[in-house]
Design a protein around this motif. Structure first.
Motif, short mmCIF file in Angstrom:
data_model
loop_
_atom_site.label_atom_id
_atom_site.label_comp_id
_atom_site.label_asym_id
_atom_site.label_seq_id
_atom_site.Cartn_x
_atom_site.Cartn_y
_atom_site.Cartn_z
N GLU A 33 26.34 -11.10 -11.27
CA GLU A 33 26.61 -10.55 -10.65
C GLU A 33 26.50 -8.94 -10.90
OE1 GLU A 33 29.30 -11.68 -6.46
OE2 GLU A 33 29.16 -13.51 -6.97
N LEU A 34 25.24 -8.27 -10.08
CA LEU A 34 25.62 -7.26 -9.99
C LEU A 34 25.92 -6.25 -9.57
CD1 LEU A 34 22.13 -6.95 -12.18
CD2 LEU A 34 23.85 -7.13 -13.10
N PRO A 35 27.23 -5.05 -9.28
CA PRO A 35 27.17 -4.30 -8.94
C PRO A 35 26.06 -3.49 -8.08
CG PRO A 35 27.69 -2.92 -10.98
CD PRO A 35 27.20 -4.22 -10.77
N PHE A 36 26.70 -3.04 -6.84
CA PHE A 36 24.87 -2.66 -5.85
C PHE A 36 25.98 -1.48 -5.01
CE2 PHE A 36 25.90 -5.80 -3.63
CZ PHE A 36 26.11 -5.15 -2.31
N THR A 37 24.76 -0.94 -4.70
CA THR A 37 24.76 0.74 -3.04
C THR A 37 23.30 -0.10 -2.68
OG1 THR A 37 23.68 1.56 -4.82
CG2 THR A 37 26.04 1.87 -4.41
N THR A 38 23.82 0.74 -1.21
CA THR A 38 22.37 0.94 -0.50
C THR A 38 22.65 1.89 -0.08
OG1 THR A 38 23.58 -0.21 1.84
CG2 THR A 38 22.10 -1.54 -0.01
N TYR A 39 21.03 2.58 0.41
CA TYR A 39 21.69 3.80 1.14
C TYR A 39 19.55 4.04 1.81
CZ TYR A 39 17.91 5.29 -2.65
OH TYR A 39 17.22 6.07 -3.45
N SER A 40 19.84 4.72 2.80
CA SER A 40 18.73 4.79 3.91
C SER A 40 18.17 6.28 3.82
CB SER A 40 18.46 5.06 4.95
OG SER A 40 18.05 2.97 5.28
N ASP A 41 16.78 6.89 4.04
CA ASP A 41 15.98 8.24 3.29
C ASP A 41 15.96 8.69 4.88
OD1 ASP A 41 14.18 6.96 4.48
OD2 ASP A 41 12.72 7.42 2.50
N LEU A 42 15.21 10.11 4.97
CA LEU A 42 14.99 10.46 6.58
C LEU A 42 14.06 9.56 6.84
CD1 LEU A 42 14.76 14.58 5.00
CD2 LEU A 42 17.18 13.13 6.73
N GLU A 43 13.22 8.91 6.66
CA GLU A 43 12.13 8.06 7.01
C GLU A 43 13.54 6.67 7.68
OE1 GLU A 43 9.32 9.28 8.63
OE2 GLU A 43 10.10 10.94 7.55
N ARG A 44 14.11 6.77 7.48
CA ARG A 44 15.15 5.57 7.73
C ARG A 44 14.62 4.44 7.13
NH1 ARG A 44 14.90 7.75 12.73
NH2 ARG A 44 13.07 5.84 14.15
N GLN A 45 13.71 4.32 6.05
CA GLN A 45 13.71 3.10 5.43
C GLN A 45 14.85 3.11 4.02
OE1 GLN A 45 10.89 1.29 3.87
NE2 GLN A 45 12.40 0.51 2.33
N GLN A 46 15.29 1.44 3.95
CA GLN A 46 16.41 1.16 3.23
C GLN A 46 16.63 0.83 1.79
OE1 GLN A 46 18.87 -2.36 4.50
NE2 GLN A 46 20.58 -1.09 3.62
N TYR A 47 16.99 1.42 0.73
CA TYR A 47 16.88 1.07 -0.96
C TYR A 47 17.93 0.88 -1.16
CZ TYR A 47 12.64 3.94 -0.52
OH TYR A 47 11.77 4.64 -0.44
N ILE A 48 17.69 0.05 -2.31
CA ILE A 48 19.23 -1.14 -2.37
C ILE A 48 18.96 -0.36 -4.24
CG2 ILE A 48 17.79 -3.08 -3.30
CD1 ILE A 48 20.20 -4.57 -3.38
N GLY A 49 19.90 0.19 -5.13
CA GLY A 49 20.19 0.17 -6.40
C GLY A 49 20.87 -0.31 -6.54
N ILE A 50 20.52 -0.65 -7.51
CA ILE A 50 22.36 -2.19 -8.60
C ILE A 50 22.21 -1.76 -10.31
CG2 ILE A 50 20.20 -4.15 -7.23
CD1 ILE A 50 20.32 -3.72 -11.31
N ARG A 51 23.31 -1.83 -10.71
CA ARG A 51 23.62 -1.28 -12.05
C ARG A 51 23.94 -2.19 -12.89
NH1 ARG A 51 24.86 3.58 -13.13
NH2 ARG A 51 25.07 3.97 -11.66
N TYR A 52 23.89 -1.94 -13.81
CA TYR A 52 23.90 -3.33 -14.74
C TYR A 52 24.27 -1.93 -16.09
CZ TYR A 52 22.63 -7.19 -17.70
OH TYR A 52 22.90 -8.12 -18.47
N GLU A 53 25.71 -2.19 -16.44
CA GLU A 53 26.20 -1.12 -17.30
C GLU A 53 26.66 -1.60 -18.09
OE1 GLU A 53 30.89 -1.70 -15.27
OE2 GLU A 53 29.84 -0.94 -13.57
N SER A 54 26.32 -2.57 -19.20
CA SER A 54 25.99 -2.69 -20.29
C SER A 54 25.13 -2.59 -20.78
CB SER A 54 26.02 -4.01 -20.51
OG SER A 54 26.09 -5.50 -20.29
N LEU A 55 24.18 -1.90 -19.69
CA LEU A 55 23.12 -1.98 -20.74
C LEU A 55 22.28 -0.84 -20.54
CD1 LEU A 55 20.00 -4.89 -19.78
CD2 LEU A 55 21.62 -4.35 -22.19
N ASP A 56 24.03 0.37 -19.49
CA ASP A 56 23.01 1.98 -18.71
C ASP A 56 22.01 1.72 -18.84
OD1 ASP A 56 24.57 4.14 -19.15
OD2 ASP A 56 23.20 4.77 -20.22
#
Length: 359
Positions: free
Chosen positions: A251-274
């Protein structure tokens, strides 16, 4: 009353004036369009000309041009309304025998915004038909009377409380009980108009209501989305880091956010691979978890990369406050809705009486 020849000359003169006005608009528009990219206008212009040609196969070419121009004015009303509240929209697209439409590149925040955009079409469209009515009255033109009548009828039908017609969108800010009126009353309209197109619209509307209120629980179930991320790891291999194999899962940690156009994005982090990567989500979502299911080793010119296949578990975000409209605004939109429909109906009656247009 003018003599037949005089009336004919006046009609011809009226058509010339309208044609001259259209030519001036085209000339003015040409200077504006030259500032725009061809790709943005080629589609709408081609679809507009194609629609004129299609209608001209059945009706006189003058009527075909006038009808498509009235459709354009109607859609232009939506565009202007959307721009006034900061909603980006596409240029109008014309579909022969189906009408015209625009698409919103960003969804409204609430029912009030949706209704505001919906009002724009019938208001400006009816104003355009009223202008044609005025020319028809002055020049005693049967053709212009027919165009005015059809223009009013087009806008009145669009006010029926049936999604995706304008009336169905306006109903979101008045009361959704109007949808039930549209669902039942729509059957009568289908029988009266004997229109296959309206039958299709009604069926789509009924199915949309089914999805909203009957199968809503199914829509809220957890869904799965597969995303791929290309991770550069050549620099890690050179430093002696252990590169995970293809069957590695986690399982990978993640974050989500939306831009001014209300388009949602997901960000995933793979810490061991930086590594940190982002991807667009198809709809506004509530993410449950992100799981790495497979890693494919890929060698490119820049060295070794990992093609990471990630499974995203999510549920569609339902904005329960979308339909929360203050009572004062509901009354205001409801009064405007009733006044607009009544006004268009009265103008249709005037065209029928003054111009002796056959129903």
């Amino acid at each position: 009353m003018p003599q037949p020849n005089e009336s004919k000359n006046k009609t011809s003169t009226g058509l010339k004036w309208l044609g001259g006005g259209a030519a001036m608009l085209l000339l003015k528009g040409k200077a504006i369009l030259s500032l725009l990219k061809l790709g943005k206008i080629a589609g709408p212009l081609i679809s507009m000309l194609f629609s004129v040609g299609a209608y001209a196969l059945i009706y006189p070419w003058q009527f075909a041009i006038g009808f498509v121009l009235l459709l354009f004015v109607h859609e232009l009303g939506h565009v202007i309304a959307a721009k006034r509240i900061g909603l980006p929209v596409s240029a109008p697209l014309f579909i022969p025998f189906l009408g015209a439409l625009i698409t919103m590149k960003k969804q409204p925040l609430d029912a009030k915004m949706e209704a505001y955009v919906a009002f724009g079409g019938p208001i400006l469209g009816s104003a355009g038909a009223a202008v044609v009515f005025a020319f028809a009255y002055y020049y005693h033109s049967p053709l212009l009377y027919s165009l005015a009548y059809v223009g009013f009828l087009l806008n009145l039908i669009n006010l029926l409380p049936i999604h995706p017609l304008d009336g169905g969108r306006i109903a979101t800010a008045v009361t959704r009980w109007l949808w039930l009126v549209g669902l039942i009353g729509g059957l009568g309209v289908i029988i009266y108009l004997k229109s296959i197109l309206f039958l299709i619209i009604w069926v789509l509307f009924a199915y949309d209501l089914y999805k909203k209120y009957i199968s809503r629980k199914k829509n809220s179930q957890v869904r799965t989305l597969l995303l791929r991320f290309l991770i550069p790891v050549e620099h890690l291999r050179e430093q002696g880091y252990l590169i995970p194999g293809p069957e590695h899962t986690r399982e990978l940690p993640f974050t989500t956010y939306s831009d001014l156009e209300r388009q949602q994005y997901i960000g995933i982090r793979y810490e061991s691979l930086d590594y940190y990567g982002t991807a667009r989500l198809p709809v506004q979502s509530i993410i449950e978890k992100v799981k790495l299911t497979r890693l494919e080793h890929i060698t490119e010119e820049t060295g070794l990369h990992l093609n990471a296949l990630c499974e995203v578990r999510y549920s569609v975000y339902e904005n329960d406050k979308y339909y929360d409209v203050p009572a004062r605004d509901r009354w205001k939109y409801g009064a405007a809705y009733a006044a607009l429909a009544g006004g268009i109906g009265y103008l249709m009656y005037l065209v029928h009486v003054v111009g002796n247009v056959n129903l």
